[in-house]
Scaffold this active site. Structure first.
Site, PDB file in Angstrom:
ATOM      1  N   GLU A  35       0.774  -1.244   0.000  1.00  0.00           N
ATOM      2  CA  GLU A  35       0.000   0.000   0.000  1.00  0.00           C
ATOM      3  C   GLU A  35       0.809   1.301   0.000  1.00  0.00           C
ATOM      4  OE1 GLU A  35      -3.066  -0.175   3.024  1.00  0.00           O
ATOM      5  OE2 GLU A  35      -4.275  -1.489   1.753  1.00  0.00           O
ATOM      6  N   GLU A  43      -5.750  -7.716  -1.015  1.00  0.00           N
ATOM      7  CA  GLU A  43      -6.502  -7.372   0.192  1.00  0.00           C
ATOM      8  C   GLU A  43      -7.925  -6.987  -0.189  1.00  0.00           C
ATOM      9  OE1 GLU A  43      -5.218  -4.565   3.132  1.00  0.00           O
ATOM     10  OE2 GLU A  43      -3.136  -5.252   3.088  1.00  0.00           O
TER      11      GLU A  43
END
Length: 356
Positions: A167, A279
């Site tokens: 991320e 995710e």
């Protein structure tokens, strides 16, 4: 081939999406978190706050969870987050601390023993202690050294997947970030890991929705293997289903198809690339069962470019964590959460190659 559907609209999505002939998703799995505990979105990680999902280290039976997910749910991939600082014992270097790395390798070895694919995920948000890799923080050379040492250890493990970074966000220059990603890719390949999958993350917390609009797609499409190919260089995307896409709320409000998955699959197909959703998730509520089922159905309908999904998260989380997918051991067996048992389990959705 008989396909079972929990919800009729999943079948409808499969029937109409882009006129593709159905083929099952290649991967389905879940994150086994714990070695990343203590890490913040600013790239700070406190190794002492990690709770390794390794029974010998913490009492958390990560191996038992993974064995259950494979045998009872049909999962075939696990993502194993770890903080950079954990591996180097809080030294901004690419040199691995022998003790810390041995601890993490216990989890990776447990994962590999199940026969699943196992993703090494550096969970630092493109940062180290608040400073961005290659943009004021650790140099690309240090980042490459880290990946050289990691990849050298698992160079012959074909089931290892290398997740370059978790991320990235708020990057001043996405093209400069792509150069850092390329440095990692080159390091991994030159360390001898020439055939394994490498996951390339864009900005905005690896958002599937903004992957194209943020410039991540264009920048990362220029990253190549040392031989000039893009073989097994896979785009790494995340997407949650709550109202603010934060993955911090129990309720789900969208299936993400129109805003995220359709634009992404269009770009991937036009450019001959693939992505893995590493995710996703939601709370143990009916809204998430429904919307996640729709999302997975769309992904399966586009399995030529979307390889699969991994839920967030199992491992060392408490069972009352809002997005917990931690199964509960009842003394004789494991019991899944509602979301896993009713939507994410391949044994339920029958949309993954491991069960069809």
């Amino acid at each position: 081939m008989t396909i079972k559907f929990l919800y009729p609209f999943v079948a409808a999505v499969l029937a109409v999406a882009n006129g593709q002939t159905f083929a099952p998703l290649q991967f389905a799995g879940v994150n086994i978190a714990g070695f990343d505990f203590g890490c913040g979105t600013d790239g700070t990680c406190i190794p002492s706050q990690a709770t390794p999902p390794v029974y010998q280290l913490s009492g958390v039976d990560g191996l038992g969870q993974m064995q259950h997910f494979i045998e009872d749910d049909g999962y075939n991939v696990f993502r194993l987050p770890v903080g950079w600082q954990y591996l180097t014992y809080s030294q901004m270097t690419g040199v691995l601390n022998e003790t810390q790395f041995a601890n993490y390798n216990m989890l990776v070895s447990d994962c590999l023993s199940t026969g699943a694919h196992c993703e090494i995920d550096i969970h630092n948000y493109a940062r180290y202690d608040g400073e961005i890799i290659g943009q004021g923080g650790p140099s690309n050379e240090i980042f490459a050294e880290l990946w050289t040492n990691i990849a050298s250890y698992w160079q012959n493990e074909t089931n290892v997947i290398f997740g370059v970074m978790n991320e990235p966000h708020d990057l001043p220059n996405i093209t400069t970030w792509a150069e850092s990603v390329k440095a990692a890719v080159t390091a991994i390949r030159e360390a001898g890991a020439t055939a394994q999958m490498i996951l390339l993350p864009g900005t905005d917390y690896a958002s599937a929705e903004t992957f194209v609009s943020s410039g991540s797609a264009e920048a990362l499409s220029m990253v190549q293997n040392p031989d000039g190919t893009t073989t097994n260089l896979i785009m790494d995307v995340h997407k949650y289903l709550d109202y603010d896409n934060s993955g911090t709320n129990a309720a789900c409000v969208t299936n993400n198809i129109e805003d995220a998955w359709y634009p992404l699959t269009t770009w991937l197909r036009a450019n001959g690339r693939q992505a893995l959703n590493t995710e996703t998730g939601g709370g143990d509520v009916d809204s998430c069962v429904g919307y996640i089922s729709q999302q997975i159905g769309y992904q399966a309908a586009n399995s030529d470019v979307l390889l699969g999904y991994l839920g967030w998260s199992a491992g060392s989380f408490a069972t009352d964590y809002v997005l917990s997918e931690v199964p509960t051991y009842n003394g004789t067996g494991w019991e899944d959460t509602l979301l896993v048992s009713m939507a994410m389990s391949p044994m339920t959705n029958m949309l993954v190659a491991s069960v069809v």
